[in-house]
Enzyme design. Structure first.
Site, PDB file in Angstrom:
ATOM      1  N   PHE A  71      -4.122  10.223  -3.092  1.00 10.73           N
ATOM      2  CA  PHE A  71      -3.411  11.374  -2.508  1.00 10.73           C
ATOM      3  C   PHE A  71      -4.292  12.146  -1.524  1.00 10.73           C
ATOM      4  O   PHE A  71      -4.328  13.384  -1.518  1.00 10.73           O
ATOM      5  CB  PHE A  71      -2.916  12.328  -3.598  1.00 10.73           C
ATOM      6  CG  PHE A  71      -1.722  11.858  -4.375  1.00 10.73           C
ATOM      7  CD1 PHE A  71      -1.053  10.692  -4.051  1.00 10.73           C
ATOM      8  CD2 PHE A  71      -1.266  12.597  -5.456  1.00 10.73           C
ATOM      9  CE1 PHE A  71       0.064  10.275  -4.778  1.00 10.73           C
ATOM     10  CE2 PHE A  71      -0.157  12.189  -6.194  1.00 10.73           C
ATOM     11  CZ  PHE A  71       0.506  11.027  -5.855  1.00 10.73           C
ATOM     12  N   ASN A  87       7.311  13.382   0.731  1.00  9.99           N
ATOM     13  CA  ASN A  87       6.942  12.907  -0.596  1.00  9.99           C
ATOM     14  C   ASN A  87       5.888  13.874  -1.147  1.00  9.99           C
ATOM     15  O   ASN A  87       4.856  14.097  -0.512  1.00  9.99           O
ATOM     16  CB  ASN A  87       6.383  11.486  -0.457  1.00  9.99           C
ATOM     17  CG  ASN A  87       6.001  10.838  -1.755  1.00  9.99           C
ATOM     18  OD1 ASN A  87       5.144  11.327  -2.476  1.00  9.99           O
ATOM     19  ND2 ASN A  87       6.612   9.692  -2.039  1.00  9.99           N
ATOM     20  N   SER A 138       2.167   7.027  -8.621  1.00  9.24           N
ATOM     21  CA  SER A 138       0.937   6.468  -8.058  1.00  9.24           C
ATOM     22  C   SER A 138      -0.025   6.123  -9.182  1.00  9.24           C
ATOM     23  O   SER A 138      -0.231   6.920 -10.094  1.00  9.24           O
ATOM     24  CB  SER A 138       0.276   7.482  -7.120  1.00  9.24           C
ATOM     25  OG  SER A 138      -1.026   7.025  -6.761  1.00  9.24           O
ATOM     26  N   ASN A 178      -3.204   5.895  -8.756  1.00 10.12           N
ATOM     27  CA  ASN A 178      -4.530   6.272  -8.294  1.00 10.12           C
ATOM     28  C   ASN A 178      -4.930   7.713  -8.600  1.00 10.12           C
ATOM     29  O   ASN A 178      -5.988   8.168  -8.181  1.00 10.12           O
ATOM     30  CB  ASN A 178      -4.630   6.022  -6.780  1.00 10.12           C
ATOM     31  CG  ASN A 178      -4.391   4.566  -6.448  1.00 10.12           C
ATOM     32  OD1 ASN A 178      -4.905   3.678  -7.122  1.00 10.12           O
ATOM     33  ND2 ASN A 178      -3.586   4.309  -5.428  1.00 10.12           N
ATOM     34  N   THR A 179      -4.069   8.446  -9.312  1.00  8.04           N
ATOM     35  CA  THR A 179      -4.411   9.763  -9.837  1.00  8.04           C
ATOM     36  C   THR A 179      -4.328   9.653 -11.354  1.00  8.04           C
ATOM     37  O   THR A 179      -3.248   9.403 -11.898  1.00  8.04           O
ATOM     38  CB  THR A 179      -3.448  10.848  -9.324  1.00  8.04           C
ATOM     39  OG1 THR A 179      -3.571  10.942  -7.892  1.00  8.04           O
ATOM     40  CG2 THR A 179      -3.771  12.204  -9.940  1.00  8.04           C
ATOM     41  N   LYS A 233      10.442   8.890  -7.388  1.00  7.40           N
ATOM     42  CA  LYS A 233       9.835   7.579  -7.126  1.00  7.40           C
ATOM     43  C   LYS A 233       9.138   7.087  -8.380  1.00  7.40           C
ATOM     44  O   LYS A 233       8.282   7.777  -8.950  1.00  7.40           O
ATOM     45  CB  LYS A 233       8.839   7.672  -5.971  1.00  7.40           C
ATOM     46  CG  LYS A 233       8.290   6.306  -5.538  1.00  7.40           C
ATOM     47  CD  LYS A 233       7.590   6.391  -4.200  1.00  7.40           C
ATOM     48  CE  LYS A 233       7.177   5.021  -3.685  1.00  7.40           C
ATOM     49  NZ  LYS A 233       6.608   5.083  -2.331  1.00  7.40           N
ATOM     50  N   ASN A 288       6.875   2.124  -6.500  1.00  5.83           N
ATOM     51  CA  ASN A 288       5.541   2.339  -5.962  1.00  5.83           C
ATOM     52  C   ASN A 288       4.736   1.040  -6.070  1.00  5.83           C
ATOM     53  O   ASN A 288       5.280  -0.020  -6.365  1.00  5.83           O
ATOM     54  CB  ASN A 288       4.863   3.479  -6.742  1.00  5.83           C
ATOM     55  CG  ASN A 288       3.925   4.299  -5.866  1.00  5.83           C
ATOM     56  OD1 ASN A 288       3.144   3.747  -5.097  1.00  5.83           O
ATOM     57  ND2 ASN A 288       3.990   5.608  -5.980  1.00  5.83           N
TER      58      ASN A 288
END
Length: 363
Positions: A115, A140, A174, A176-177, A216, A245
């Site tokens: 992000f 988003n 996501s 990645n967080t 999403k 995603n």
């Protein structure tokens, strides 16, 4: 000639670090350079979702233009809509580099960007400056990595963009967080949707109607998790789902870079994301709009997403490997297909392969 120039440009960009190449692409789109041939709209491709009239169903997915720097340049490529972001309340640098990898053999990307974005103040100012330009531009929204109240961050995003974005997407998928995907768990999701929809209603008075709000989701969901999500979005009357995603799975990826951590997108994601799309279509029924994302790289794959239940479709990685001519090429071929088949709308194809896709195994 345009396709030749496109191939040469891609070859040059492939010599660069992926993030640097991406920045150059954004600058080119911002410059107003004619990167694609002019596209004539086809009435057969017009799609109405959430009260919005899309000139065609093909959109640019979130992640490419994170900071709403080049939505008009992207629209000129032939996209029917553009989704910018993910935007968090505060500016965020994201994860350490390197964090973006091309898997050229697989026509895929792995990213663990985290992000990275300029924050909502800067992005809102850019949207305000282009407000008179027309076109459907969604935002988003996400949560800051170190936020003490991640749901509160989504409320903040809704309040910031609810009067200016064409639509909003709540991104809780996501990989990645750390911990973000736990917001897909039913109790957390129920609280999230209740709060963001209340925030949406607060800002509705600043526009003629409430901004459409999409959710999403990830492609790495169990059947039970999909059922829970479907129950909550139906109960809370969310305007639509974006499926999906990036994935943590490496199925179909053969590149030596496939070991890199992060979310995989591109052609290996097509099957998994399409299965999840079809299963969600069966769970939510025919009325809820679904946006199909993951692995689309041609008109044929775009059509298959529609047959599997999608009202709209989005690409990202496909354009990295197909070039700036790809959106226009897909749209032209979709129009030609609709004309050849005597379709007044691609909506006539929707759901025709739902059962076939939904019954396929995920692993």
């Amino acid at each position: 000639m345009r396709m030749l120039l496109d191939r040469l440009a891609r070859h040059a960009l492939y010599q660069l670090d992926p993030e640097r190449a991406h920045r150059l692409a954004i600058h080119a789109l911002k410059s107003g350079m004619p990167l694609a041939d002019r596209l004539e709209a086809s009435r057969r491709l017009k799609t109405i979702v959430g009260g919005m009239v899309f000139p065609n169903p093909l959109g640019m997915a979130a992640g490419f233009d994170k900071n709403a720097e080049a939505p008009d340049g992207l629209l000129r490529l032939g996209f029917g809509f553009v989704e910018c972001g993910t935007v968090t309340p505060l500016p965020q640098g994201g994860n350490p580099r390197p964090r973006l990898f091309r898997l050229e053999e697989d026509k895929a990307l792995i990213n663990r960007l985290g992000f990275n974005n300029d924050g909502l103040v800067a992005v809102r100012e850019r949207l305000k400056k282009r407000a008179g330009n027309g076109g459907i531009v969604g935002i988003n929204i996400g949560a800051n990595k170190d936020s003490a109240d991640r749901i509160g961050d989504y409320e903040t995003g809704v309040r910031a963009f609810g009067d200016i974005a064409s639509y909003l997407t709540v991104n809780i998928s996501s990989p990645n967080t750390v911990g973000l995907r736990t917001l897909q768990d039913r109790d957390n999701l129920a609280e999230l949707l209740t709060r963001v929809l209340a925030a949406r209603d607060e800002v509705a008075k600043r526009r003629r109607s409430p901004v459409p709000l999409f959710l999403k989701i990830a492609p790495d969901l169990t059947d039970e998790a999909m059922s829970d999500i479907a129950a909550e979005v139906l109960d809370k009357r969310v305007d639509g789902l974006i499926v999906s995603n990036t994935t943590l799975s490496r199925r179909g990826a053969t590149s030596r870079k496939a070991h890199e951590t992060g979310g995989l997108s591109g052609q290996p994601l097509f099957e998994r994301s399409t299965i999840v799309l079809a299963r969600m279509r069966r769970l939510v029924g025919p009325a809820m709009p679904l946006v199909g994302v993951g692995g689309i790289h041609s008109a044929e794959t775009a059509l298959e997403k529609i047959r599997a239940g999608a009202d709209l479709i989005q690409i990202y990685s496909g354009m990295i490997f197909g070039g700036t001519s790809l959106p226009g090429r897909i749209v032209r071929e979709l129009g030609a297909f609709a004309q050849q088949e005597g379709l007044s709308s691609l909506r006539q194809l929707r759901d025709s392969h739902v059962d076939e896709w939904a019954e396929r195994p995920l692993d």
